[in-house]
Structure formats: C-alpha cells, structure tokens
Write a protein that holds these residues in place. Structure first.
Motif, PDB file in Angstrom:
ATOM      1  N   ALA A 195      15.538  30.669  64.578  1.00 17.50           N
ATOM      2  CA  ALA A 195      16.548  30.425  65.616  1.00 17.50           C
ATOM      3  C   ALA A 195      17.914  30.916  65.159  1.00 17.50           C
ATOM      4  O   ALA A 195      18.660  31.531  65.935  1.00 17.50           O
ATOM      5  CB  ALA A 195      16.601  28.941  65.966  1.00 17.50           C
ATOM      6  N   LEU A 196      18.261  30.670  63.899  1.00 17.49           N
ATOM      7  CA  LEU A 196      19.549  31.115  63.369  1.00 17.49           C
ATOM      8  C   LEU A 196      19.609  32.630  63.283  1.00 17.49           C
ATOM      9  O   LEU A 196      20.621  33.245  63.637  1.00 17.49           O
ATOM     10  CB  LEU A 196      19.801  30.487  62.000  1.00 17.49           C
ATOM     11  CG  LEU A 196      20.087  28.995  62.003  1.00 17.49           C
ATOM     12  CD1 LEU A 196      20.011  28.424  60.596  1.00 17.49           C
ATOM     13  CD2 LEU A 196      21.446  28.712  62.626  1.00 17.49           C
ATOM     14  N   ARG A 225      17.847  34.804  65.041  1.00 22.43           N
ATOM     15  CA  ARG A 225      17.827  35.352  66.399  1.00 22.43           C
ATOM     16  C   ARG A 225      19.230  35.358  67.017  1.00 22.43           C
ATOM     17  O   ARG A 225      19.612  36.291  67.707  1.00 22.43           O
ATOM     18  CB  ARG A 225      16.845  34.554  67.254  1.00 22.43           C
ATOM     19  CG  ARG A 225      16.513  35.148  68.591  1.00 22.43           C
ATOM     20  CD  ARG A 225      15.351  34.464  69.317  1.00 22.43           C
ATOM     21  NE  ARG A 225      15.327  33.006  69.259  1.00 22.43           N
ATOM     22  CZ  ARG A 225      14.505  32.281  68.510  1.00 22.43           C
ATOM     23  NH1 ARG A 225      13.617  32.858  67.733  1.00 22.43           N
ATOM     24  NH2 ARG A 225      14.552  30.964  68.537  1.00 22.43           N
ATOM     25  N   LYS A 226      20.002  34.305  66.739  1.00 18.90           N
ATOM     26  CA  LYS A 226      21.362  34.181  67.289  1.00 18.90           C
ATOM     27  C   LYS A 226      22.419  34.807  66.369  1.00 18.90           C
ATOM     28  O   LYS A 226      23.606  34.727  66.657  1.00 18.90           O
ATOM     29  CB  LYS A 226      21.706  32.709  67.546  1.00 18.90           C
ATOM     30  CG  LYS A 226      20.849  32.075  68.616  1.00 18.90           C
ATOM     31  CD  LYS A 226      21.156  32.656  69.970  1.00 18.90           C
ATOM     32  CE  LYS A 226      20.406  31.911  71.054  1.00 18.90           C
ATOM     33  NZ  LYS A 226      20.747  32.371  72.379  1.00 18.90           N
ATOM     34  N   LYS A 227      21.963  35.390  65.246  1.00 14.48           N
ATOM     35  CA  LYS A 227      22.854  36.047  64.287  1.00 14.48           C
ATOM     36  C   LYS A 227      23.955  35.117  63.760  1.00 14.48           C
ATOM     37  O   LYS A 227      25.116  35.487  63.648  1.00 14.48           O
ATOM     38  CB  LYS A 227      23.460  37.318  64.887  1.00 14.48           C
ATOM     39  CG  LYS A 227      22.410  38.357  65.249  1.00 14.48           C
ATOM     40  CD  LYS A 227      23.020  39.613  65.782  1.00 14.48           C
ATOM     41  CE  LYS A 227      22.070  40.713  66.154  1.00 14.48           C
ATOM     42  NZ  LYS A 227      20.688  40.547  66.168  1.00 14.48           N
ATOM     43  N   VAL A 228      23.548  33.891  63.443  1.00  9.89           N
ATOM     44  CA  VAL A 228      24.453  32.885  62.901  1.00  9.89           C
ATOM     45  C   VAL A 228      24.480  33.008  61.379  1.00  9.89           C
ATOM     46  O   VAL A 228      23.442  33.185  60.746  1.00  9.89           O
ATOM     47  CB  VAL A 228      23.992  31.464  63.309  1.00  9.89           C
ATOM     48  CG1 VAL A 228      24.805  30.388  62.614  1.00  9.89           C
ATOM     49  CG2 VAL A 228      24.067  31.304  64.815  1.00  9.89           C
ATOM     50  N   ARG A 246      14.285  21.555  73.797  1.00 15.13           N
ATOM     51  CA  ARG A 246      15.684  21.215  73.548  1.00 15.13           C
ATOM     52  C   ARG A 246      15.946  19.787  74.025  1.00 15.13           C
ATOM     53  O   ARG A 246      15.699  19.443  75.177  1.00 15.13           O
ATOM     54  CB  ARG A 246      16.600  22.191  74.269  1.00 15.13           C
ATOM     55  CG  ARG A 246      18.047  22.019  73.878  1.00 15.13           C
ATOM     56  CD  ARG A 246      18.865  23.151  74.431  1.00 15.13           C
ATOM     57  NE  ARG A 246      20.254  22.971  74.084  1.00 15.13           N
ATOM     58  CZ  ARG A 246      21.137  23.926  74.146  1.00 15.13           C
ATOM     59  NH1 ARG A 246      20.795  25.120  74.545  1.00 15.13           N
ATOM     60  NH2 ARG A 246      22.389  23.684  73.837  1.00 15.13           N
ATOM     61  N   ALA A 285      28.706  26.060  64.782  1.00 16.75           N
ATOM     62  CA  ALA A 285      27.522  26.865  65.103  1.00 16.75           C
ATOM     63  C   ALA A 285      26.358  25.960  65.477  1.00 16.75           C
ATOM     64  O   ALA A 285      25.617  26.244  66.429  1.00 16.75           O
ATOM     65  CB  ALA A 285      27.144  27.754  63.917  1.00 16.75           C
ATOM     66  N   GLU A 315      26.900  24.768  69.002  1.00 17.62           N
ATOM     67  CA  GLU A 315      26.635  25.834  69.974  1.00 17.62           C
ATOM     68  C   GLU A 315      25.137  26.039  70.184  1.00 17.62           C
ATOM     69  O   GLU A 315      24.674  26.206  71.313  1.00 17.62           O
ATOM     70  CB  GLU A 315      27.284  27.144  69.523  1.00 17.62           C
ATOM     71  CG  GLU A 315      28.791  27.141  69.636  1.00 17.62           C
ATOM     72  CD  GLU A 315      29.431  28.360  68.990  1.00 17.62           C
ATOM     73  OE1 GLU A 315      28.725  29.362  68.741  1.00 17.62           O
ATOM     74  OE2 GLU A 315      30.645  28.292  68.725  1.00 17.62           O
ATOM     75  N   LEU A 316      24.374  26.019  69.106  1.00 17.01           N
ATOM     76  CA  LEU A 316      22.933  26.275  69.199  1.00 17.01           C
ATOM     77  C   LEU A 316      22.142  25.126  69.807  1.00 17.01           C
ATOM     78  O   LEU A 316      21.109  25.345  70.433  1.00 17.01           O
ATOM     79  CB  LEU A 316      22.374  26.606  67.815  1.00 17.01           C
ATOM     80  CG  LEU A 316      22.810  27.941  67.233  1.00 17.01           C
ATOM     81  CD1 LEU A 316      22.390  28.045  65.782  1.00 17.01           C
ATOM     82  CD2 LEU A 316      22.239  29.090  68.037  1.00 17.01           C
TER      83      LEU A 316
END
Length: 157
Positions: free
Chosen positions: A7-8, A10-13, A111, A143, A146-147
């Motif tokens: 997940a991180l 994929r979101k480029k965190v 979620r 972050a 946000e996620l």
C-alpha cells in the motif's frame, strides 16, 4: 512483502522498514518492538480494533502509543457512537487479514473508520505494525492519516 508495504509503495509514500526477532513469549508486542528497535515508546504505535455498539461485524481502528491504555469512552466519543468494546481477536483477524500482534492499519482487507492518537500529530515520524510480528514501518503521521482516512483524537486514559 506485506499488504501494508504494498500500500505504501503503491502510493509512493516515504517509509522505512524496521525488523526484529519476535519473541513468542513477549507479554506485549508493541513494547517489545520499541525495546528491540531502540525507539522511545511514545514513537511506536499499536493498532487496536474496537467493535461499534458491541457489534463485531462493525469495527473501527484505534492507533495509540504502545505504552498507553485505550480509553473506550474516548474512542466512542471520537467515533460518535454510544459505546465501543474491544473486538474479538478472531473477528479482528478475519476483517483485517492480519494476525493479532501484527495488525497494520495499512493494507487491510476493508477500509475501517480509523483514529490516530493525538500525540502522533507533532511527531516527524512514528512506527506502526508492518503486517506481521517483528516488522514495523516508520512513516510520517500525516501520510498515515492520508492513507487510512484517520483523524487525530485523544484516545487514552
């Protein structure tokens, strides 16, 4: 690679991975992580699940410092419900897809409403479970919010 890491990525965190050898006899997973990783307990957070109105099919996530105790009345107020109770471990595992002691607030099957303890807000980074025992992820609390759609609240006694 856990769903939380995916997940991180994929979101480029921006995040860091911290691993340690988990001791199955450890009495508290979160405190074990803080000690073995050498981080202050105020920076390491645990993921707890609560059942809304006592319904184990309606869960929410509370993320608090590992040395703290969850205040169920404060969580209920923050979620605008009359009461919450700790979720049954089997329900928490089924709904999140993770095992107890390794439940991450990221990459869950579904979620869920999420709260992050207000002490995380001023911190540059915090550590959360990476999706298995012995794996923590360090990231900015903004972050994480946000996620997960989390909002800050006072959640402990």
């Amino acid at each position: 690679m856990t769903p939380a890491i995916k997940a991180l990525e994929r979101k480029k965190v921006s995040f860091s991975i911290h691993e340690y050898e988990h001791d199955p006899a450890a009495p508290a997973y979160g405190l074990e992580a803080a000690e073995k990783l050498g981080f202050p307990a105020e920076q390491v957070f645990k993921t707890l699940l609560v059942a809304l109105e006592g319904d184990n099919r309606r869960l929410a996530v509370a993320i608090i410092p590992v040395a703290e105790m969850l205040d169920l009345k404060a969580v209920a107020a923050a979620l605008s419900v009359k009461k919450v109770a700790m979720a049954q471990p089997a329900d928490a595992e089924r709904i999140t897809g993770y095992i107890v002691g390794g439940i991450s607030p990221l990459g869950q099957k579904k979620r869920l409403p999420t709260l992050l303890h207000s002490s995380a807000e001023p911190q540059e980074t915090i550590l959360i479970s990476g999706g298995r025992r012995g794996l923590d992820l360090e990231l900015a609390p903004t972050a994480l919010c946000e996620l997960t759609g989390a909002h800050y609240a006072q959640l402990t006694r």
